[in-house]
Design a protein around this motif. Structure first.
Motif, PDB file in Angstrom:
ATOM      1  N   THR A 155      35.235  31.538  40.176  1.00  9.52           N
ATOM      2  CA  THR A 155      36.106  32.660  40.527  1.00  9.52           C
ATOM      3  C   THR A 155      35.589  33.934  39.873  1.00  9.52           C
ATOM      4  N   GLU A 156      35.470  34.990  40.656  1.00 12.34           N
ATOM      5  CA  GLU A 156      34.901  36.246  40.142  1.00 12.34           C
ATOM      6  C   GLU A 156      35.970  37.267  39.778  1.00 12.34           C
ATOM      7  N   GLU A 157      37.216  36.821  39.659  1.00 12.25           N
ATOM      8  CA  GLU A 157      38.305  37.760  39.395  1.00 12.25           C
ATOM      9  C   GLU A 157      38.446  38.105  37.912  1.00 12.25           C
ATOM     10  N   TYR A 158      37.659  37.429  37.055  1.00 12.90           N
ATOM     11  CA  TYR A 158      37.748  37.724  35.628  1.00 12.90           C
ATOM     12  C   TYR A 158      37.260  39.142  35.353  1.00 12.90           C
ATOM     13  N   ARG A 159      37.780  39.718  34.281  1.00 10.23           N
ATOM     14  CA  ARG A 159      37.473  41.112  33.981  1.00 10.23           C
ATOM     15  C   ARG A 159      36.297  41.227  33.021  1.00 10.23           C
TER      16      ARG A 159
ATOM     17  N   GLY B 105      33.623  38.466  34.088  1.00 12.26           N
ATOM     18  CA  GLY B 105      33.486  38.648  35.529  1.00 12.26           C
ATOM     19  C   GLY B 105      32.030  38.824  35.934  1.00 12.26           C
TER      20      GLY B 105
ATOM     21  N   LYS C  58      29.813  36.384  38.359  1.00 13.27           N
ATOM     22  CA  LYS C  58      29.050  36.893  39.503  1.00 13.27           C
ATOM     23  C   LYS C  58      27.575  36.507  39.383  1.00 13.27           C
TER      24      LYS C  58
END
Length: 483
Positions: free
Chosen positions: A226-230, A234, A238
């Motif tokens: 999941t690429e929603e991490y900050r 994130g 990616k």
């Protein structure tokens, strides 16, 4: 069980984050607690001292102005009356002589031994008010004493000593400090809970990334994070997904390459094997047919050697094992030789090859490099242009000067390259159209050779609009100095 898991953290990033937060806040709270304790103790003690000092100062002033002037040396009989005048609530009033003996006390308690505390000594010797905090020898009670000299004719006649208990003050201090400890403990518990939450917000993404990485390590390149991490997490997610995507693409390219090279190898080998078996059978009486068979075997063998050399070249270039024999290279002559070498192939498709030299470049453009390797680059570019150009078209080869560089452009009117393929076309094993044959290494090798000459190879193309391959090479230093 859940509570135990909450309190006992396994070794790892979560515990490190929690401990770091907790230790920083604990040390901060400890320092603030010490400062608070010292500040509030100083505040309370100074309040008591200021009260005693104010009374002692007024008393000493009264004695010096009125009693010492009127009664001179005959004032000892007035001590009881003075004691009543000097009395103060919640404090014991003592009058001492210069030796420290208690002459009279408000409580009437007899003190046999002279009082030699620091406040008395300073009052006698330095004739100024002073305080002392300590325990009473008789009772062990914590007290504060303020001593002020009673002066007569510039000399110390008596010492007024005010003594008050600090028990009540210390009890208030203890209660306040305990309350502050309770508050600090509550803050630490809250910080612990918050730090565990913060640690989980950091560790959970890391755990997810670790699990995904482990699956990728086992060959599951279809797994994505999941690429929603900050922030950095994130970016890491990616990057990991991009790596998996590139591995999948690379594997696909390898599979395509294996399929393509297998086809490329099978075709000449089939021809060689077929004609070899025919020649070995001894049934060929026609010399011309025998010669044709041998020519096909030679041609296909050369084709195999070319394929193997292409693979070896790429391997050497990637490992920096290829040796360039650099010398001065006349690009105009080199391009003329290259065009002459591929002219017969272009004639088969009725393609016109044009060499355009800029007016200021005739006989002037030379670079330092390996002539054979540079010819290999230009042969590959022109050969690709011929391969992907339609019948009766034109291919222009332009030679011009740039900013301290020689620029060679190979411009065709072919099928062009779409935007998606254009970004990958110089990757190893990549083929825009596998059906047209080849290993997919030609442009990759050319790019490596140009880079080894401190130059740059770039492609500009649109689908069905033709392609322009541009090679920029540094101009020979001697030419720059002459210019």
């Amino acid at each position: 069980m859940e509570g135990n898991r909450f309190l006992i953290l396994k070794p790892g990033i979560r515990r490190s984050v929690v401990m770091h937060y907790f230790i920083v806040v604990f040390l901060t709270m400890l320092i603030l607690e010490v400062i608070f304790m010292l500040a509030i103790r100083t505040y309370y003690y100074d309040s008591v001292y200021n009260h005693l000092r104010s009374h002692a100062s007024a008393t000493a002033s009264y004695y010096q102005r009125y009693v010492s002037v009127l009664y001179n040396d005959n004032d000892r009989s007035l001590l009881p009356e003075l004691l009543n005048i000097f009395q103060l609530d919640n404090a014991e009033v003592q009058i001492l002589d210069k030796k420290g003996d208690v002459l009279i006390s408000h409580t009437g308690f007899q003190v046999k031994d002279p009082i030699r505390t620091s406040d008395v000594i300073i009052a006698v010797n330095e004739m100024k008010m002073s305080r002392w905090v300590g325990k009473m020898p008789e009772t062990g009670e914590m007290v504060m004493a303020v001593s002020s000299p009673l002066l007569a004719k510039g000399d110390v006649r008596y010492v007024l000593r005010l003594v008050t208990s600090l028990d009540n003050v210390n009890q208030k201090l203890t209660s306040t400090v305990l309350l502050s400890f309770v508050i600090s403990g509550s803050v630490l518990v809250l910080v612990l809970i918050i730090s565990i939450g913060l640690a989980n917000s950091i560790v959970k993404p890391i755990n997810d990334i670790t699990v995904a990485s482990a699956q990728m390590a086992k060959g599951r390149f279809d797994v994505r994070v999941t690429e929603e991490y900050r922030y950095e997490l994130g970016e890491l997610a990616k990057t990991l997904n991009f790596m998996a995507q590139e591995i999948v693409r690379s594997n696909q390219m390898k599979d395509d390459f294996i399929s393509s090279i297998s086809h490329e190898l099978r075709t000449p080998l089939t021809g060689i094997k077929g004609w070899s078996e025919t020649l070995l059978s001894g049934n060929m009486d026609d010399p011309e047919e025998t010669k044709l068979g041998l020519n096909i075997i030679t041609k296909e063998t050369d084709r195999l050697i070319g394929l193997v050399e292409e693979l070896l070249d790429f391997s050497r270039l990637k490992q920096n094992r290829i040796q360039l024999h650099k010398e001065s290279v006349d690009l105009e002559s080199l391009l003329e030789e290259t065009i002459f070498q591929v002219k017969s192939k272009a004639d088969q498709k009725q393609i016109e090859l044009q060499l355009d030299i800029a007016e200021d470049a005739h006989g002037q453009l030379t670079t330092t490099g390996d002539e054979n390797r540079l010819k290999q680059v230009f042969l590959n570019l022109i050969d690709n242009a011929i391969k992907f150009s339609p019948l009766h078209s034109t291919i222009r080869v332009e030679l011009s000067t740039g900013d301290c560089s020689c620029i060679v452009k190979v411009i065709d009117q072919g099928i062009g390259i779409n935007e998606d393929d254009l970004t990958k076309v110089m990757d190893k094993f990549y083929q825009v159209n596998p059906d047209r044959g080849g290993t997919g290494l030609g442009l990759a090798i050319s790019d490596e050779i140009v880079k080894a000459h401190e130059g740059e190879l770039s492609l500009h193309s649109e689908s069905q609009q033709g392609t322009t391959a541009m090679v920029q090479l540094p101009i020979r230093k001697a030419d720059l100095e002459e210019a």
